[in-house]
Every structure is written in structure tokens, then in C-alpha cells.
Design a protein around this motif. Structure first.
Motif, PDB file in Angstrom:
ATOM      1  N   ASP A 195      41.132  40.425  29.143  1.00 49.17           N
ATOM      2  CA  ASP A 195      40.466  39.328  30.276  1.00 49.17           C
ATOM      3  C   ASP A 195      41.295  38.663  31.478  1.00 49.17           C
ATOM      4  O   ASP A 195      40.664  38.830  33.202  1.00 49.17           O
ATOM      5  N   VAL A 196      42.250  37.819  30.868  1.00 51.16           N
ATOM      6  CA  VAL A 196      43.397  37.012  32.455  1.00 51.16           C
ATOM      7  C   VAL A 196      44.314  38.252  32.816  1.00 51.16           C
ATOM      8  O   VAL A 196      44.195  38.138  34.183  1.00 51.16           O
ATOM      9  N   GLN A 197      43.416  39.162  32.327  1.00 55.56           N
ATOM     10  CA  GLN A 197      44.803  40.416  33.323  1.00 55.56           C
ATOM     11  C   GLN A 197      44.112  40.994  34.085  1.00 55.56           C
ATOM     12  O   GLN A 197      44.299  40.958  35.380  1.00 55.56           O
ATOM     13  N   GLU A 198      42.822  41.380  34.132  1.00 57.57           N
ATOM     14  CA  GLU A 198      41.224  41.479  34.776  1.00 57.57           C
ATOM     15  C   GLU A 198      41.336  40.270  35.525  1.00 57.57           C
ATOM     16  O   GLU A 198      41.279  40.733  36.174  1.00 57.57           O
ATOM     17  N   TYR A 199      41.591  38.419  34.897  1.00 55.44           N
ATOM     18  CA  TYR A 199      40.773  37.560  36.172  1.00 55.44           C
ATOM     19  C   TYR A 199      41.907  38.095  36.697  1.00 55.44           C
ATOM     20  O   TYR A 199      41.316  37.517  37.930  1.00 55.44           O
ATOM     21  N   GLU A 200      42.828  37.688  36.884  1.00 55.89           N
ATOM     22  CA  GLU A 200      44.410  37.943  38.076  1.00 55.89           C
ATOM     23  C   GLU A 200      43.922  39.004  39.057  1.00 55.89           C
ATOM     24  O   GLU A 200      44.136  38.763  40.243  1.00 55.89           O
ATOM     25  N   LYS A 201      44.361  40.133  38.412  1.00 55.47           N
ATOM     26  CA  LYS A 201      43.712  40.819  39.138  1.00 55.47           C
ATOM     27  C   LYS A 201      43.003  40.515  40.489  1.00 55.47           C
ATOM     28  O   LYS A 201      42.455  40.922  41.453  1.00 55.47           O
ATOM     29  N   SER A 202      41.467  39.645  40.115  1.00 52.86           N
ATOM     30  CA  SER A 202      40.271  39.956  41.140  1.00 52.86           C
ATOM     31  C   SER A 202      40.792  38.758  41.730  1.00 52.86           C
ATOM     32  O   SER A 202      39.728  38.982  42.452  1.00 52.86           O
ATOM     33  N   LYS A 203      41.186  37.496  41.383  1.00 48.30           N
ATOM     34  CA  LYS A 203      41.133  37.039  42.522  1.00 48.30           C
ATOM     35  C   LYS A 203      42.179  36.482  43.761  1.00 48.30           C
ATOM     36  O   LYS A 203      42.773  37.875  44.204  1.00 48.30           O
TER      37      LYS A 203
END
Length: 757
Positions: free
Chosen positions: A749-757
Motif C-alpha cells: 500500500d505504501v509503495q503504491e501511495y508513493e507512486k501516486s504522489k
């Protein structure tokens, strides 16, 4: 192995039902009629049919999907001759791998004999039971004679995987590595360090795919195997050289390829430097290779390196081969696994590595450009195409070489059948774990003064899934670490009580006070609240001192989520919802909302559904969403039915690309044939739903707990959706396994969150 790892391994095998495999009935057995059909008198009919035509055993029994994993325990992993009974856990493990990767059932058989004749005679007598024989962990040279005789004397496929599995996988790697660096395998100078069963079989495979015997040097524990050696057995004599060399140092000088099937650290940097340009090194000793990946790549920037380890590129892993080789052999009722079939598997593996990599594999390894090259010469174990490409190649080779007793003509249909065997999830937790490991994140464990939390923290640290931060009573945490000998000495420990008055603590208090001062929270209140570990953990995430938090093991859901909502908050123009991923035998099914929204309106349900769809897509699964009710498409009116119908209408208007429909009953949503027969107009089409949206919290919560307890589904969650930053809350009293699963989800989830920033 540390005491904790030993305990984990022993607990894994002993807790609950001892062992790793069991027999599960495949036919109804709840009534007297069922039992009469299963046994006497009904069982007489298939017995008579088989007596008349022996091939009917494949029709009326499990023979066609049953493999025996057979060993005498004389060469178990790296443990040596530990005996048949001591090797049983390995054989059960092999059975587990057969099942999860290719849906093949296994009986493991441990034979307490070292006599070749006795071993062969026992296995021969078992032929009527099995569709295939996987020989395992039998020492050389006996393994060669045992396999040869069984292949000659049995009419079912036999393979010693220790020999041929490694040969097939490394053969594919060697073909592709040679192609990459422009070396002709027919002229490549190859050094094979090791002369056991695997080394002999590997070398034979390399010759079969083009290598020349005169270009190969093999070494055993005594040095180079030379033709002038006294008492040279016939197996090693096959690869003896007449070159005037005696050591690995001499053999490796000017070589193109090093094949290691021996012991750790035998290949030095100096030896590697003496090899030709663009050396190929397959150092397959486990767990530690003949030269470490780091040393090899630091010494030679032009090296193509493979090992037996999963934490480095180009893993030579037998699981890439044996499940799919036996699958193809069984499906055409092959009488043997011959050289044509093994070579077909080699070329299928090599070819697959050159194909565009599926996005789900890229995501599993957290990359966008996994492609054929020095760091990708063989496919990854998570590649869903392995079962179709290798099994099909093996089945075709069996047919063309004349050892198949049945013929497949519709290969596309066969591929579809193979995909269905593994279920729709195809090991989703394994894939997510692989993805998490590519970029571990800092996870704060808000209840670290608890044994299960610390055990989970130890596991995710060992497995390189996450970097844990331990939060709680320092004295208790340190006491538990010492008592259970956890290897967490370098892990950060924070105690909110000790933090009072610190710059960090005051910063957290000021932030909470500013956010909540118009919601009844005074500065004094904020200071008291910040001593609560959930407020402190949420503040760590908010200020970037941790990437995500895990909590809820010992506190109710509301008490855990409230601090996160107050400190971190909800995404702009969003709402919060909870989702469970239920791991079933038919693949993952997602449930929402099961934890947050008590009685959402149609509008709110539409918003929740959008959150669910977005989260599931991030897991690389295409959501097929059913809005559940007691009604089917207007068959009943009522508050719930009307609400679900209205939510579906909203979604059809706002998100026409979304696969969603309702109101619909659960049985129709999950049974595509039933749905298609009765409601062919449904937007779900001819595939079952994999996401269920419930009309209220009560129904969703009841449903997931029922499926968990009665249906034996594994629950992963609750996965919290809609937060401004990734936060995850555990079920009360979660198991260590459930905590680890949630940490894995949180890291992804964090990996995807960081990609979306």
C-alpha cells in the motif's frame, strides 16, 4: 539457525494437524446414499470396469492426478543421509509444492532401505496406485541406477528431480546467457564444480542442448576428474578430461562458464578474474553459493550471475520445472518422461524469459521494465504463464515422441484448463510478498509489548518485507525480546511515556491540538492523548518518521482507528471504508464495507464501491463487483433492495467502465452459470463476481466471519481505505500469520501511495 527460526519451523509443522498435507474427499459423503456409492456396494461398478479395461483407472480413480514423492532419505537437502523417516518433512513439502503450483495430488513414501534392488521392487509394486513417480533425495550413484531401472520397467513417468529439475532450469539459463553475451554453446568452455547427481544430470543436459564434452571440465572433492584417475566410476568417467590440470584454479582459467553444484565460497575473486570476457556463473550451492552475488558483481561488471537464492536475480529454482513437467506428462498419460520432454521444458523456459513480462510479475518485483537481459535470463517463480507454457511444451513433446497414451488437439482449451486449476488468485499473498520485498518500508508496530507482535516483527525483518519500529513499554519489549531470543537488537524501540517533553513529542502534541482544538481537544488533552501509543504511532506516520502503522491486536477497532482519523485524517473528497480479502479455494474474494460504515446510503455505497475498486486494481486484479441484497434485479422491493439498486444505478451513470451490478443475491453473484442462465443481461457477464458490497456493516461483518470459520477461508484485513496516508488495523487477537499478511499489504500500500504522489 536461530532458536526462534527453529521454533517457528517446528511450530509450523506441529501446530494444528501435524504435517503439511492431508487427504481430502472429492465427492459428496454426507448421506448414506453417498457412502453406499463411495464404498459398498456402489464401488463394485468402477472396480469391474477397471478389471475389464485397465485404462479406466484414469477415469474412475485419482490415479491420473496422483504422484508419489519417494525417497530413502540418503541425500536430504544439505543434511545428508539422515534416514527415511527424518526426510519425511521434505517429501511432504514437495507434495505441497506440487499442489499449489500445478494442482497435482501427492502421497509421500519414505522407504527404509538403501538396497537398490529392494527399493526398485517396492516402487514397481506401487505402479497401479500412481500416475507418476517423483524420486527425491537419493544419493549418487545409487540414484542413477534406481531411476534407470524404474524408467525401463514402469509404464508411468518417473523423474529424479534432484537431477533433472536443476538440469532443466539451469539449462534454460545457460542457453539464454550464452545468447546474451554472444557465446556459442557448442564452443563454450564449461567448468562444472561438483559431481553428484545434480551435477551429472546438468552436464548431460548441457551436452544435449549443444555443449561439447571436450569443452567440459568436471571437479569433485578430490579435484579435476581426469581420465588417468584410478578407480574412476563409470558415471564420472563419462566426463573425465585428459587435460593436464588438477585444481579449480587451473580449470577456471580461460573458461566461459562456471557451474557450481558444490559448496559455499569455493570460487574466489581471483578465479573469476581469470575467466574469459562476459563470464557466466551459475553458483547453485544452497543456501550459500560458491561465490556471493555481491563479490561476483563487484569483481566483474560483465558477469552474468545466477544462484539458487530468491533474493538475487536469476534464481535457479526447481519449482520452475517439476510441477509443470509432471502436469504435462500426466495430462497426456505419458508412459515416461523422456529426453524430448525435458529438452522441450528447457526451451519453453528459455523462450518464456524472452517474452514481454506480465504486469503482475513486474509489480511483484516492483519494477516497470523486467525484460530479457543479464538480470533476467529465466522466468520468475511467480509468473502465471509457467503452467501453460511448460506443461503444454512437455505434453506436445510426449505426443510427438510417442510416449503419450492420450492426445490433446485443442491446445487453447487445454491452456484454459491449466489456468483454472490454480484458481484465480494464483498465489496472491506470495506475489504481494515478493512485491513488498522489492522495496521494504518502515512499519511502526503500535503494540510491540506483545509476543505475537514481536514475533511478526521478527518475521518481516528476516524476510525483508519491512523495517519494523517497535512502540510500547520499553521495559516489557526488551524483556520479551530477551525471553524469546528475538533478533531485534538493532530495531528502533520507542516508548511514548519516555518521549514526553522531547522535541518530537511536543511537535506531535502541537499538531494534534491544532487539528482538534475546535473539536473539544485542549492542549492539555492533546498532551495526554499523545501518551496513547496509537496517537503517537499515527503522528509518526503523519510526520514521515514511519511509512505506515499496524495496530489493533489488543484493542477494539474503534479505539484503534479514532487516533488515525484525528491525526492523519481522510483523503480530500473521500470517505473511509474497510475491506477484507478472503482467500478461498476459488481465489480471493473482496468484502466491503465490513468495519466502518454502519448503514450507508445508496450514495455512500457508491463511494465505498469506488474505493474498493481502486484498491483491488492496485493489487493487479480486475474487480467484478456485486451489490448484494435478498433481491435479484428488482424481484423484491424494500429498503435494502431499493438502496442497492439505486447504488448500482449511480455507479452505472458515473463509472460506466466499472464492472458492477445489483441488487443481486450472493449465490447468483458467485455462480456465473447460474447468473448467465437466469440474468443474461447482467453487467457481470459470464464471470463470477470477486468483490461483494454489503448493504450494511452488520451483514458484511457476519458474512466474512462465517466464511472464515465455516468456509475455512483465510481473512486478510481489515484493509483500511480512504485514509490520507496508509494505516492498517488488525483484527482483535490476530494470529502472527495474519499480522505478517497485514504488514505485507501495508508495505505494498505504501509503495503504491508513493507512486501516486
Amino acid at each position: 539457525m536461530s532458536s526462534n527460526k527453529k521454533k517457528d519451523a517446528l511450530d509450523y509443522h506441529s501446530k494444528g494437524r501435524p504435517g503439511k498435507i492431508a487427504v481430502v474427499p472429492t465427492k459428496p459423503h454426507s448421506t448414506q446414499r453417498d457412502l453406499a456409492l463411495a464404498y459398498s456396494p456402489g464401488v463394485a461398478e468402477p472396480c469391474l470396469a477397471i478389471a475389464e479395461n485397465s485404462e479406466d483407472a484414469y477415469k474412475y480413480t485419482s490415479k491420473g492426478n496422483l504422484v508419489a514423492v519417494i525417497s530413502n532419505g540418503t541425500a536430504v537437502l544439505g543434511l545428508g543421509d539422515i534416514g527415511a523417516q527424518a526426510g519425511k518433512p521434505v517429501m511432504e513439502g514437495k507434495g505441497l509444492l506440487f499442489k499449489i503450483f500445478s494442482d497435482i495430488d501427492v502421497f509421500d513414501l519414505e522407504l527404509d532401505t538403501k538396497n537398490v534392488d529392494e527399493f526398485v521392487n517396492i516402487v514397481k509394486a506401487l505402479e497401479p496406485t500412481f500416475g507418476g513417480i517423483n524420486l527425491e533425495d537419493i544419493k549418487a550413484p545409487e540414484c542413477f541406477e534406481i531411476e534407470r531401472r524404474l524408467k525401463d520397467e514402469l509404464n508411468i513417468p518417473v523423474m529424479h528431480d534432484d537431477q533433472h529439475g536443476t538440469a532443466i532450469i539451469s539449462g534454460a539459463a545457460l542457453i539464454n546467457a550464452c545468447e546474451l553475451v554472444g557465446k556459442d554453446i557448442t564452443s563454450a568452455k564449461i567448468v562444472v564444480n561438483g559431481a553428484g547427481a545434480a551435477a551429472i544430470s546438468c552436464t548431460r543436459m548441457y551436452v544435449a542442448v549443444g555443449a561439447k564434452l571436450e569443452n567440459i571440465v568436471m571437479l569433485d572433492s578430490k579435484g579435476v576428474i581426469r581420465k588417468d584417475r584410478e578407480s574412476l566410476d563409470k558415471t564420472k568417467a563419462e566426463f573425465a578430461t585428459d587435460r593436464d590440470i588438477t585444481s579449480l584454479t587451473e580449470a577456471i582459467n580461460g573458461a566461459d562458464v562456471f557451474i557450481g553444484l558444490s559448496a559455499a565460497d569455493v570460487l574466489s575473486a581471483e578465479m573469476l578474474l581469470s575467466m574469459n570476457d562476459h563470464p557466466i556463473v551459475l553458483a547453485m550451492a544452497n543456501p550459500n553459493p560458491e561465490i556471493t552475488y555481491e563479490l561476483a558483481t563487484e569483481t566483474r561488471s560483465d558477469v552474468i550471475m545466477g544462484t539458487g537464492r530468491s533474493d538475487y536475480p536469476n534464481q535457479v529454482n526447481n519449482v520452475l520445472g517439476f510441477p509443470y513437467i509432471f502436469r504435462g506428462a500426466l495430462d497426456v498419460r505419458a508412459t515416461r518422461i523422456n529426453e524430448d520432454m525435458k529438452i522441450a521444458a528447457v526451451h519453453a523456459l528459455a523462450a518464456l524469459a524472452k517474452e514481454p513480462v506480465p504486469e503482475e510479475v513486474n509489480q511483484a518485483y516492483d519494477t516497470n521494465n523486467l525484460k530479457f537481459g543479464p538480470h533476467y535470463i529465466i522466468p520468475k517463480p511467480t509468473d502465471p504463464r509457467l503452467i501453460t507454457e511448460i506443461s503444454v511444451a512437455v505434453a506436445k513433446a510426449a505426443i510427438s515422441s510417442g510416449v503419450a497414451r492420450t492426445v490433446i488437439t485443442d491446445w487453447e482449451n487445454y491452456k484454459q484448463e491449466l489456468r483454472k486449476r490454480l484458481g484465480k488468485d494464483d498465489g496472491i499473498i506470495r506475489k504481494l510478498t515478493t512485491k513488498a520485498k522489492t522495496n521494504p518500508k518502515r512499519v511502526i508496530f503500535a503494540e510491540a509489548d506483545n509476543y505475537k507482535t514481536l514475533r511478526a516483527a521478527q518475521i518481516v525483518l528476516e524476510e525483508k518485507i519491512a523495517y519494523p519500529i517497535l512502540l510500547g513499554n520499553r521495559e516489557k519489549i526488551e524483556s520479551l525480546i530477551q525471553e524469546y531470543e528475538f533478533d531485534l537488537k538493532d530495531t528502533q524501540i520507542l516508548d511514548p511515556i519516555e518521549e514526553q517533553g522531547s522535541e518530537r513529542f511536543n511537535k506531535f502534541v502541537d499538531h494534534l491540538y491544532m487539528k482538534r482544538q475546535r473539536r473539544g481537544v485542549s492542549e492539555h488533552d492533546a498532551r495526554k492523548l499523545m501518551i496513547n501509543r496509537n496517537y503517537f504511532a499515527a503522528s509518526m506516520v503523519e510526520f514521515g518518521e514511519a511509512d505506515t502503522l499496524i495496530s489493533g491486536l489488543t484493542r477494539n477497532y474503534a479505539a484503534t482507528i479514532k487516533p488515525a482519523l484525528q491525526v492523519i485524517g481522510v483523503k480530500p473528497n473521500s470517505r473511509v471504508a474497510g475491506m477484507y480479502m478472503m482467500l478461498t479455494s476459488n481465489g480471493p474474494i473482496f468484502f466491503g464495507d465490513t468495519t466502518i460504515n454502519e448503514n450507508p446510503s445508496a450514495e455512500e455505497l457508491a463511494e465505498i464501491t469506488v474505493l474498493l475498486e481502486s484498491a483491488i486494481k492496485r493489487l493487479n486484479i480486475k474487480p467484478r463487483i456485486a451489490l448484494l441484497s435478498y433481491s435479484n434485479f428488482g424481484s423484491n422491493d424494500g429498503v435494502i433492495a431499493n438502496k442497492m439498486r439505486e447504488a448500482a444505478k449511480i455507479l452505472h451513470e458515473r463509472a460506466p467502465e466499472m464492472i458492477v451490478d445489483g441488487d443481486i443475491q450472493a449465490n447468483f453473484a458467485l455462480n456465473s452459470e447460474l447468473l448467465k442462465a437466469n440474468f443474461p443481461f447482467s453487467a457481470l457477464g459470464d464471470q463470477a463476481a470477486n468483490t461483494l458490497v454489503f448493504p450494511n456493516l452488520e451483514s458484511g461483518n457476519i458474512a466474512y466471519k462465517l466464511l472464515q470459520e465455516v468456509g475455512h477461508a483465510e481473512a486478510v484485513g481489515p484493509i483500511l481505505l480512504g485514509m490520507n496516508k496508509p494505516v492498517h488495523v488488525l483484527q482483535l487477537d490476530s494470529s502472527v500469520r495474519e499480522i505478517v499478511n497485514m504488514v505485507t499489504i501495508a508495505v505494498v500500500d505504501v509503495q503504491e501511495y508513493e507512486k501516486s504522489k
